[in-house]
Write a protein that holds these residues in place. Structure first.
Motif, short mmCIF file in Angstrom:
data_model
loop_
_atom_site.label_atom_id
_atom_site.label_comp_id
_atom_site.label_asym_id
_atom_site.label_seq_id
_atom_site.Cartn_x
_atom_site.Cartn_y
_atom_site.Cartn_z
N SER A 119 4.66 -10.50 2.69
CA SER A 119 3.26 -10.09 2.83
C SER A 119 2.95 -8.93 1.90
CB SER A 119 2.97 -9.68 4.28
OG SER A 119 3.67 -8.50 4.61
N VAL A 120 1.65 -8.68 1.74
CA VAL A 120 1.17 -7.53 0.98
C VAL A 120 -0.19 -7.14 1.54
CG1 VAL A 120 -0.01 -8.89 -0.80
CG2 VAL A 120 0.81 -6.59 -1.34
N THR A 121 -0.48 -5.85 1.57
CA THR A 121 -1.80 -5.33 1.95
C THR A 121 -2.25 -4.34 0.89
OG1 THR A 121 -0.80 -3.59 3.31
CG2 THR A 121 -1.42 -5.63 4.42
N MET A 122 -3.51 -4.42 0.51
CA MET A 122 -4.08 -3.55 -0.51
C MET A 122 -5.46 -3.08 -0.07
SD MET A 122 -3.27 -5.80 -3.94
CE MET A 122 -1.61 -6.37 -4.35
N ALA A 123 -5.73 -1.81 -0.25
CA ALA A 123 -7.07 -1.29 0.07
C ALA A 123 -8.09 -1.77 -0.95
CB ALA A 123 -7.04 0.24 0.10
N GLY A 124 -7.65 -2.08 -2.17
CA GLY A 124 -8.57 -2.53 -3.21
C GLY A 124 -9.55 -1.44 -3.59
N ARG A 125 -10.82 -1.79 -3.67
CA ARG A 125 -11.85 -0.83 -4.06
C ARG A 125 -12.49 -0.13 -2.86
NH1 ARG A 125 -11.58 -4.74 -7.82
NH2 ARG A 125 -11.75 -4.12 -10.02
N PRO A 406 14.81 -8.97 -11.80
CA PRO A 406 15.76 -8.02 -11.21
C PRO A 406 15.11 -6.71 -10.76
CG PRO A 406 16.66 -9.01 -13.18
CD PRO A 406 15.24 -9.45 -13.12
N ALA A 407 14.19 -6.17 -11.56
CA ALA A 407 13.57 -4.89 -11.20
C ALA A 407 12.80 -5.02 -9.89
CB ALA A 407 12.64 -4.42 -12.32
N TYR A 408 12.06 -6.13 -9.73
CA TYR A 408 11.30 -6.30 -8.50
C TYR A 408 12.24 -6.57 -7.33
CZ TYR A 408 7.95 -7.89 -5.08
OH TYR A 408 7.23 -8.02 -3.94
N ALA A 409 13.30 -7.36 -7.57
CA ALA A 409 14.24 -7.65 -6.51
C ALA A 409 14.93 -6.38 -6.02
CB ALA A 409 15.29 -8.66 -6.99
N ALA A 410 15.26 -5.48 -6.96
CA ALA A 410 15.89 -4.22 -6.56
C ALA A 410 14.93 -3.36 -5.75
CB ALA A 410 16.35 -3.45 -7.81
N ALA A 411 13.67 -3.33 -6.16
CA ALA A 411 12.68 -2.55 -5.41
C ALA A 411 12.48 -3.13 -4.01
CB ALA A 411 11.36 -2.52 -6.16
N ALA A 437 4.99 -13.74 -4.28
CA ALA A 437 3.85 -14.67 -4.27
C ALA A 437 2.63 -14.01 -3.64
CB ALA A 437 4.22 -15.94 -3.51
N ALA A 438 2.83 -13.28 -2.53
CA ALA A 438 1.70 -12.60 -1.88
C ALA A 438 1.14 -11.51 -2.79
CB ALA A 438 2.16 -12.01 -0.55
N SER A 439 2.02 -10.77 -3.46
CA SER A 439 1.57 -9.71 -4.36
C SER A 439 0.78 -10.27 -5.54
CB SER A 439 2.77 -8.91 -4.87
OG SER A 439 3.46 -8.29 -3.81
N LEU A 440 1.24 -11.40 -6.06
CA LEU A 440 0.53 -12.00 -7.19
C LEU A 440 -0.87 -12.44 -6.78
CD1 LEU A 440 0.70 -12.84 -10.12
CD2 LEU A 440 1.70 -15.01 -9.40
N LEU A 441 -1.01 -12.99 -5.58
CA LEU A 441 -2.34 -13.38 -5.09
C LEU A 441 -3.22 -12.14 -4.90
CD1 LEU A 441 -1.38 -16.14 -2.49
CD2 LEU A 441 -2.62 -16.47 -4.64
N GLY A 442 -2.64 -11.07 -4.38
CA GLY A 442 -3.41 -9.84 -4.22
C GLY A 442 -3.87 -9.26 -5.54
N ASP A 452 -13.43 -5.97 -1.22
CA ASP A 452 -12.94 -5.77 0.15
C ASP A 452 -11.45 -5.49 0.12
OD1 ASP A 452 -12.94 -5.61 2.88
OD2 ASP A 452 -13.76 -7.60 3.22
N ASN A 453 -10.92 -5.09 1.30
CA ASN A 453 -9.48 -4.98 1.46
C ASN A 453 -8.84 -6.35 1.28
OD1 ASN A 453 -10.05 -2.78 4.26
ND2 ASN A 453 -9.81 -2.21 2.13
N ILE A 454 -7.57 -6.34 0.92
CA ILE A 454 -6.84 -7.59 0.69
C ILE A 454 -5.56 -7.59 1.51
CG2 ILE A 454 -5.76 -9.09 -1.03
CD1 ILE A 454 -7.40 -7.48 -3.15
N SER A 455 -5.39 -8.62 2.31
CA SER A 455 -4.14 -8.82 3.06
C SER A 455 -3.72 -10.27 2.91
CB SER A 455 -4.33 -8.48 4.54
OG SER A 455 -4.59 -7.10 4.71
N VAL A 456 -2.45 -10.47 2.54
CA VAL A 456 -1.95 -11.83 2.28
C VAL A 456 -0.57 -11.98 2.91
CG1 VAL A 456 -1.46 -13.59 0.55
CG2 VAL A 456 -3.18 -11.83 0.07
N ILE A 457 -0.36 -13.08 3.57
CA ILE A 457 0.97 -13.49 4.06
C ILE A 457 1.28 -14.85 3.47
CG2 ILE A 457 2.38 -14.07 6.06
CD1 ILE A 457 0.65 -12.24 7.74
N VAL A 458 2.46 -14.98 2.87
CA VAL A 458 2.94 -16.27 2.36
C VAL A 458 4.18 -16.66 3.13
CG1 VAL A 458 3.86 -17.52 0.37
CG2 VAL A 458 1.96 -15.92 0.06
#
Length: 465
Positions: A119-125, A406-411, A437-442, A452-458
């Motif tokens: 999942s990912v959550t973003m406040a956006g604008r 690798p960088a994202y996997a390590a994070a 996948a959730a981050s890419l959609l966000g 609006d705020n963005i919340s995604v679950i894959v």
């Protein structure tokens, strides 16, 4: 080994005899593991069928595969053959009616129907983050067979974080409680149906038509719907007492957020959407209240996605008719809004907009297939700028591309997000590929200038290496 009645010589050793002069059965007969029992023959012309184990016995003599085996068996049981009341029988495996499945069935269900999530959550604008997500794999087990039930949800708050935080903190617990209650009632109904069927059969002397045939699937679905309906009602009843931190307290819980959110709560126009997905065995149960959305990606690229929920917008024909029937109005003020205020026709909370705005969810139950790719739950901050087809194509491609860089996997590993256990068993941590996948959609929604705020679950629904 062959067992016989007392006084009958029965071979029980390997080839070559037992040292006492008794002949030895052929290896084939030993491998057949025949079982001899003494039983009384049923009287001729009797209408009684006898006990269930008698009806399911099969004569072992008819299964002998060689003449030598038959000869050896007859030599060892000459006394038994002389007795007309003794018959050689082989017991067939029995499955008692109503026997509950073993706990291993739950593990098998996970292996057949895999689940991984991120999942990912973003406040956006927006200046304030009012969205929340809830991830509870293996939330509870279904009482009927011990299958695990996985809970995923997105809550999009408005007017403050009171109700969305409350949903995050309490919704899954309430759902688990109601599912446990409905599971117990389901077992009672199933037992009552089984008892009634046996009573009818005994009365008629054989199987007879039941007045209300038992349907396992229909009864399960009825129980799941009832549990979700009550859960939503219970959360809605708590909404007026919710603090901005998600706790239920009167008059205030005393946290730093309680003072800042008091004014917003006093307006009575504080609420949240809720889209809840429960995965159990091969079923996807989705309950939606508001304009968040659940979409199932099924089949290869280019296959149309399967919508599992439908937005509750005030201009939806059936919703507009329902609002008009209550005496309410839908006005166009920067979009269609109930009383010109709220841009959705259903939500948890919003007590001053009743009865036009209700907290009753719409529930869909969908059978999973081997073609299912992933499930996407998201708030309207994403769906306002990305349609179902694009969202499914992006998520599918991201999941199929393999392990993230690798960088994202390590994070992700540093944040405690590790892949679930092998074999499809659901882990308790988010899986890096699903998070990617959730981050890419966000990020795509941000690039398309969502306001609006963005919340995604894959939720990945396939075994992926």
């Amino acid at each position: 080994m062959v067992i016989a009645s007392a006084g009958v010589n029965v071979p029980a050793t390997g080839a070559g005899g037992d040292g006492v002069g008794n002949p030895t059965a052929e290896p084939a007969a030993t491998q057949e593991c025949r079982l001899r029992r003494r039983r009384r023959l049923e009287p001729q012309g009797s209408g009684e069928a006898g006990p269930s184990w008698v009806r399911r016995l099969r004569p072992a003599a008819s299964r002998f595969s060689s003449s030598s085996s038959s000869q050896s068996a007859s030599q060892g049981s000459s006394q038994e053959e002389a007795d007309p009341e003794v018959q050689e029988m082989e017991l067939a495996p029995l499955t008692p009616a109503g026997l509950q499945p073993e706990p291993v069935a739950a593990v098998a269900a996970q292996q057949v129907w895999p689940v991984a999530f991120g999942s990912v959550t973003m406040a956006g604008r927006m200046r304030i983050m009012e969205d929340t997500v809830s991830l509870h794999p293996n939330l509870c087990t279904w009482a009927a067979d011990g299958s695990p039930m996985h809970f995923f949800a997105v809550f999009d708050g408005h007017g403050g974080t009171h109700v969305s935080a409350l949903c995050r903190e309490r919704m899954h617990d309430l759902v688990a409680e109601e599912l446990e209650r409905e599971g117990a009632a389901f077992l009672r109904r199933r037992q009552a149906s089984s008892d009634a069927a046996r009573s009818v059969s005994a009365f008629l002397g054989g199987p007879g038509p039941a007045a209300e045939p038992w349907s396992e699937q229909a009864e399960e679905e009825r129980a799941w719907r009832a549990a979700l309906m009550r859960s939503f009602r219970r959360v809605d009843a708590m909404a007026p007492l919710a603090c901005a931190c998600g706790r239920v307290a009167r008059p205030s819980c005393g946290c730093p957020l309680s003072a800042s959110g008091a004014a917003a709560r006093s307006t009575g126009i504080v609420g949240s959407t809720a889209v809840v997905a429960i995965l159990v065995r091969g079923r996807l149960i989705v309950a939606n209240c508001g304009d968040s959305r659940a979409v199932l990606c099924r089949g290869p690229e280019g296959t149309p996605p399967v919508p599992l929920s439908f937005d509750h917008k005030p201009n939806r024909p059936d919703e507009m008719e329902r609002i008009a029937a209550t005496g309410g109005r839908v006005l166009f003020i920067n979009g269609y809004r109930v009383r010109g205020i709220l841009a959705m026709s259903r939500a948890i909370g919003d007590r001053l907009l009743r009865p036009e705005v209700i907290a009753e969810p719409e529930i869909t139950i969908t059978e999973r297939t081997v073609e299912d790719q992933c499930l996407i739950l998201a708030s309207d901050g994403m769906w306002d700028v990305i349609d179902n087809d694009i969202a499914c194509n992006v998520a599918r491609q991201c999941l199929e591309d393999g392990i993230p860089p690798p960088a994202y996997a390590a994070a992700a590993a540093a944040a405690g997000r590790v892949p679930p256990a092998a074999g499809g068993v659901v882990g308790h941590q988010e899986e890096p590929r699903c998070v990617c996948a959730a981050s890419l959609l966000g990020r795509l929604a941000l690039g398309r200038e969502t306001e609006d705020n963005i919340s995604v679950i894959v939720v990945d629904l396939k075994h992926r290496e």
